[in-house]
Write a protein that holds these residues in place. Structure first.
Motif, short mmCIF file in Angstrom:
data_model
loop_
_atom_site.label_atom_id
_atom_site.label_comp_id
_atom_site.label_asym_id
_atom_site.label_seq_id
_atom_site.Cartn_x
_atom_site.Cartn_y
_atom_site.Cartn_z
N GLY A 280 0.86 -1.16 -0.07
CA GLY A 280 -0.15 -0.02 -0.04
C GLY A 280 0.89 1.25 0.01
N GLU A 281 1.84 1.58 0.87
CA GLU A 281 2.64 2.67 1.00
C GLU A 281 3.82 2.32 1.82
OE1 GLU A 281 2.14 7.04 3.02
OE2 GLU A 281 0.29 6.11 2.61
N MET A 282 4.85 3.12 1.30
CA MET A 282 6.22 2.88 1.84
C MET A 282 6.75 4.50 2.01
SD MET A 282 9.49 0.93 0.35
CE MET A 282 9.00 -0.72 0.42
N THR A 283 7.16 4.41 3.05
CA THR A 283 8.26 6.03 3.38
C THR A 283 9.82 5.46 3.41
OG1 THR A 283 6.37 6.89 4.51
CG2 THR A 283 8.83 7.74 4.64
N TYR A 284 10.57 6.06 2.59
CA TYR A 284 11.81 5.41 2.46
C TYR A 284 12.71 6.92 2.47
CZ TYR A 284 16.29 3.44 0.62
OH TYR A 284 17.51 2.64 0.49
N THR A 285 13.70 6.71 3.35
CA THR A 285 14.93 7.69 3.59
C THR A 285 16.07 7.27 2.73
OG1 THR A 285 13.70 8.48 5.56
CG2 THR A 285 16.07 9.09 5.16
N TRP A 286 16.64 7.98 2.06
CA TRP A 286 17.69 7.59 1.10
C TRP A 286 18.95 7.61 2.12
CZ3 TRP A 286 20.01 4.45 -1.90
CH2 TRP A 286 21.14 4.89 -2.52
N GLN A 287 19.94 6.47 2.00
CA GLN A 287 21.32 6.75 2.42
C GLN A 287 22.05 6.07 1.83
OE1 GLN A 287 21.28 5.73 6.55
NE2 GLN A 287 23.70 6.35 6.73
N ALA A 288 23.16 6.66 1.03
CA ALA A 288 23.88 5.86 0.22
C ALA A 288 24.82 4.74 0.79
CB ALA A 288 24.96 6.88 -0.46
N PRO A 289 24.85 3.48 0.37
CA PRO A 289 25.66 2.41 1.13
C PRO A 289 27.22 2.78 0.75
CG PRO A 289 23.98 1.53 -0.43
CD PRO A 289 24.24 2.99 -0.79
N GLY A 290 27.56 3.31 -0.04
CA GLY A 290 29.02 3.80 -0.23
C GLY A 290 29.18 4.77 -1.30
N HIS A 291 30.57 5.08 -1.70
CA HIS A 291 30.74 5.83 -2.99
C HIS A 291 30.35 5.07 -4.34
CE1 HIS A 291 34.51 3.89 -1.74
NE2 HIS A 291 34.68 3.55 -3.15
N GLY A 292 30.06 5.90 -5.28
CA GLY A 292 29.70 5.44 -6.65
C GLY A 292 28.20 5.90 -7.06
#
Length: 697
Positions: free
Chosen positions: A131-143
Motif C-alpha cells: 500500500g505505502e512505503m516511506t523510504y529515507t535514502w542513505q548511500a551505502p558507499g561511494h559510486g
C-alpha cells in the motif's frame, strides 16, 4: 544635534531589527518542499529511480511510494540494476525540474513480464511493504547508486512517488539585518550618552533661585534671564566702582557720616540685590569688557550660582543687624564670602534633594544604554549561532571525497553482500549433502563443484564406504576477493574454515548473468604450507587470460604449463613451478596405477578448461588463476586381458570387469599463483580431485 542623531539611529535600528526578526517568523518560507511524478506515467513491470534523483540535495530526502498492491524496493549500483532490467519495459525517474514541482520521467518499452527481482545477490538491501512505503535514502558507499521498484515482476510497478526535501530558500538576510539593527541601537545609546547637557549643579541652583530670590514667569515658568542681562548692561553703563568691593567700602564710609541712613539707599540701589548682585563673579570682577565677551550659556549658569550665594549672605546680614553690630566689615567681606560660596556650590552634592531629578535622568540614560547593549550583544549573536539562519554552500560529503580518491572501478559486492552470499551457499550445500540430492544444490552450486557432489551422492547411494565431500562453511571469513568486472560472468573468492574443515577452504563463486545469483563453482582446500595472496580490499580487476603484462607468463600459458607439468615428470616447465604436495600426489597415483597393471597400457592426461578459467589480480601485481582441470585415465587391455575397476568406478561403468579397456574422469580444480617477476615461480595454492565419471570401451 547628537540627541537627534541618536533618536534617528534608534528608530532605524528598531526597523532593521524588526525586518530581520520578521524574516525568521512571519516571512519564514515552508521548511519542506515536496515534488511528485506526473499522473500519466505508462505502466511497466519495473520502475528505476536514477542516480540523478538520488543525488538531489546531496541525497538528503525522503521518498513516499504508494501502490494498490505489494511494493518491493531494492538498492544496487546503477550498472547492476541496468544489467538486471535488461530488455524489460521500465519507467525511469530522474531529478526534479527547475521549479521543483515534478520529477522527470522516461518510459522504455520492452518485455512486459520479468522474474521477481526479490532476493537477488546484487541488491545491497531490500525493503517490502503493502500500500505505502516511506523510504529515507542513505548511500551505502561511494559510486552511482539506483533503486529498483517492483511488485512481483508481472504486475505494474509502483509509479506514485513523491519526494520531500528541506527547503533551501532560507532567509539569508535575517541574521545580517538583526546584527545591523542591534548595532544601530547600540550606536544610538552611545550617542545618547555623549549628548551635551547642563553642567553639574546648574539645575539645582536654578531651582533654588526660582524658589528664593529670582521669580519665574507665571506663563512659561522660565527664569527671568532677560531681566538679569538688562541689569548687567545697566550696571556697566552707570558710573560705579570698578569692583563690588569698592562699592562696599564706599557704603561703609558714608555710614559714619550724618544722614548715613539716607545715603545708604542710593549706594545699595546701584547694584540691586535682585539683579546686579546675581551677576557672575567673573563679570563683576572685570567690568563691561569682560561681560561682553561671555557667552549666554555661561551667563545663565553663573548667574544662578551668584543668586544662591547672595541669598545666603543676605540672611547673615540681617542676623548681624539685629545684634546691633557694625555691618561695614561684614559687608566688605560679603563679596569674598560670596565668591568662596560660589566655588563650593559648584561641587556636586549627592545628598542634595534638589539634585534628585538630575540623578534620576542619569540613571535612566545608563539604563537605556545598558538595555541597548544587551540587545545588541545577545539577540544578534544568538541568531548568528543558529546554523539554519543563513544557508551556505554544502560541504563535500564523505561519500564524494572517497569517490574522488578511489581507484577506477568498484567492488561488485559489499561486505554485507559477501557475508549474506557465503551464508546462503553454505546453507544450500549443507541441505544437499544431508539429503544427498543434487537438485537441492542447483540454486547455489554449479560447474565442477556441482559435478563433484552429484557424483559423490551417486557413489554413496551404492558404496557405503565412500567418504562424503568436505563440508562448505560460510564462516568465519578468513579472506575475500571481489572482482570489479562490470559485465558478466562475475567472480568472487572466499576463504573459510568451519569446525569440520581440516584445512581452510577456497570457495570460488561465479555469477553467470545479471538475473542469476552467485553459485559455488569450486571448493578446494588450501594446501599445507601455502599462504593466500593479498588482494585489494576495494576490488580486484580481472586479468585477460592471454595477457602476460607484468607477469611471469600469461594465465593461458600457465594453464598449459600446468597440464604438461602434471602429466610428465620430466616436463620442460618443471623449473617454472615451486615444489607442491599436490604435484607429488599426482605422480604417486599415476605410478601406482601403471605399476599394478601388466596387461594394459595407461595414458594419463590433465586438461584445463579455458572457457571457465578465472584470473584475478593480486595486490603485488601478480595473478591468481582458477582452472577446472580434468584428470583422465585411459586404459587399454592387452590381448583381451581382463581389467578390473573399483566399486566407485563401477557405479559409472556399469560393472567392474572389462576385456577391452576403460576411461575414468576425475574433476581436478586447481588454483595457482603467477608471480609478477620474471625470475619467480608458479605456486599451486589449492587443488583436489574426485571421480565424476567413467565408461568401458
Amino acid at each position: 544635534m547628537r540627541l537627534k542623531i541618536a533618536i534617528v539611529l534608534a528608530v532605524l535600528g528598531l526597523i532593521v531589527l524588526g525586518l530581520g526578526i520578521g524574516q525568521r517568523t512571519i516571512w519564514l518560507p515552508p521548511a519542506m518542499l515536496t515534488t511528485s511524478v506526473p499522473a500519466d506515467v505508462a505502466p511497466a513491470p519495473l520502475t528505476v529511480v536514477s542516480p540523478e534523483l538520488l543525488k538531489t540535495r546531496d541525497g538528503k530526502f525522503t521518498l513516499t511510494i504508494k501502490s494498490d498492491g505489494p511494493i518491493q524496493l531494492a538498492v544496487a549500483r546503477e550498472r547492476d540494476i541496468a544489467g538486471w532490467v535488461g530488455d524489460a519495459s521500465y519507467t525511469k525517474f530522474g531529478a526534479p525540474d527547475a521549479d521543483f514541482t515534478t520529477l522527470t520521467t522516461e518510459s522504455v518499452k520492452g518485455t512486459e513480464s520479468v522474474p521477481n527481482p526479490a532476493g537477488s545477490d546484487m541488491w545491497v538491501s531490500e525493503e517490502k511493504a503493502t500500500g505505502e512505503m516511506t523510504y529515507t535514502w542513505q548511500a551505502p558507499g561511494h559510486g552511482d547508486w539506483a533503486l529498483l521498484l517492483s511488485s512481483d515482476g508481472k504486475a505494474p510497478a509502483p509509479t506514485n512517488i513523491s519526494m520531500t526535501v528541506d527547503n533551501e530558500a532560507g532567509t539569508p538576510w535575517a541574521v545580517p539585518l538583526m546584527v545591523i539593527g542591534s548595532a544601530l541601537l547600540a550606536l544610538a545609546a552611545l550617542l545618547f550618552l555623549l549628548a551635551p547637557r547642563p553642567p553639574k549643579g546648574a539645575e539645582a541652583a536654578v531651582g533654588r533661585r526660582a524658589a528664593g530670590r529670582v521669580p519665574a514667569d507665571p506663563a512659561t515658568g522660565a527664569l527671568e534671564v532677560e531681566k538679569i542681562v538688562a541689569a548687567r548692561r545697566g550696571a556697566a553703563a552707570a558710573p560705579a566702582p570698578a569692583t563690588i568691593a569698592e562699592a562696599g567700602r564706599a557704603a561703609k564710609d558714608d555710614a559714619g557720616k550724618p544722614g548715613s541712613g539716607a545715603a545708604a539707599g542710593p549706594a545699595t540701589a546701584a547694584i540691586p540685590t535682585d539683579a546686579a548682585s546675581a551677576l557672575p563673579s567673573s563679570l563683576r570682577g572685570t567690568g563691561p569688557a569682560a561681560a561682553s565677551a561671555a557667552t549666554a550659556e555661561a551667563d545663565v549658569t553663573e548667574t544662578a550660582d551668584a543668586g544662591k550665594d547672595d541669598a545666603g549672605k543676605s540672611k547673615d546680614a540681617g542676623k548681624d543687624d539685629s545684634k546691633g553690630k557694625d555691618d561695614g566689615p561684614d559687608a566688605g567681606s560679603g563679596g569674598g564670602a560670596a565668591k568662596e560660596s560660589s566655588t563650593k556650590d559648584a561641587k556636586p552634592s549627592g545628598n542634595n534633594p534638589k539634585e534628585g531629578g538630575k540623578n534620576t535622568m542619569g540613571r535612566l540614560r545608563w539604563g537605556a544604554a545598558f538595555a541597548a547593549v544587551l540587545m545588541a550583544g545577545s539577540v544578534g549573536p544568538a541568531m548568528a549561532a543558529d546554523d539554519t539562519a543563513s544557508p551556505s554552500a554544502p560541504a563535500p560529503s564523505a561519500s564524494a571525497t572517497a569517490e574522488a580518491n578511489a581507484a577506477p572501478g568498484f567492488p561488485n559486492l559489499l561486505d554485507s553482500q559477501v557475508e549474506r552470499i557465503a551464508a546462503a551457499v553454505a546453507t544450500a550445500v549443507a541441505s544437499g549433502d544431508n539429503a544427498k540430492n543434487a537438485k537441492v544444490l542447483e540454486p547455489r552450486v554449479a560447474g565442477m563443484a556441482l559435478a563433484m557432489r552429484t557424483a559423490n551422492y551417486k557413489i554413496r547411494a551404492t558404496v557405503s564406504a565412500q567418504a562424503a565431500p568436505e563440508p562448505v562453511s560460510g564462516t568465519p571469513l578468513l579472506a575475500r576477493v571481489v572482482s570489479t568486472t562490470e559485465g558478466w560472468p562475475r567472480t568472487a573468492m572466499f576463504v573459510t574454515q568451519g569446525e569440520k574443515n581440516t584445512l581452510p577452504q577456497l570457495l570460488t563463486l561465479v555469477q553467470a548473468s545479471a538475473r542469476e545469483n552467485y553459485k559455488l563453482s569450486n571448493a578446494t582446500p588450501l594446501l599445507p604450507g601455502q599462504t593466500f595472496p593479498g588482494v585489494d580490499k576495494e576490488g580486484t580487476a580481472a586479468v585477460p587470460l592471454d595477457s602476460a603484462t607484468g607477469l611471469l607468463m600469461s594465465p593461458k600459458a600457465a594453464i598449459a604449463a600446468l597440464s604438461d607439468r602434471l602429466t610428465k615428470e620430466d616436463s620442460k616447465f618443471k623449473a617454472s613451478f615451486n615444489d607442491s604436495v599436490y604435484i607429488t600426489s599426482v605422480f604417486d597415483l599415476q605410478k601406482k596405477v601403471s605399476e599394478g597393471a601388466k596387461d594394459a597400457s595407461y595414458v594419463f592426461s590433465h586438461t584445463g578448461n579455458l572457457d571457465t578459467a578465472v584470473s584475478l589480480r593480486t595486490a603485488d601485481g601478480g595473478a591468481m588463476v582458477v582452472v577446472d582441470n580434468t584428470f583422465g585415465i585411459d586404459a587399454t587391455s592387452k590381448a583381451d586381458a581382463t581389467l578390473t575397476v573399483g566399486e566407485d568406478a563401477a557405479v559409472f561403468t556399469g560393472g567392474r570387469e572389462t576385456t577391452k579397456g576403460f576411461k575414468l574422469n576425475y574433476a581436478e580444480p586447481v588454483v595457482m599463483y603467477i608471480p609478477p617477476t620474471a625470475d619467480g615461480k608458479i605456486t599451486i595454492l589449492s587443488a583436489t580431485r574426485a571421480l565424476v565419471g567413467g565408461s568401458f570401451k
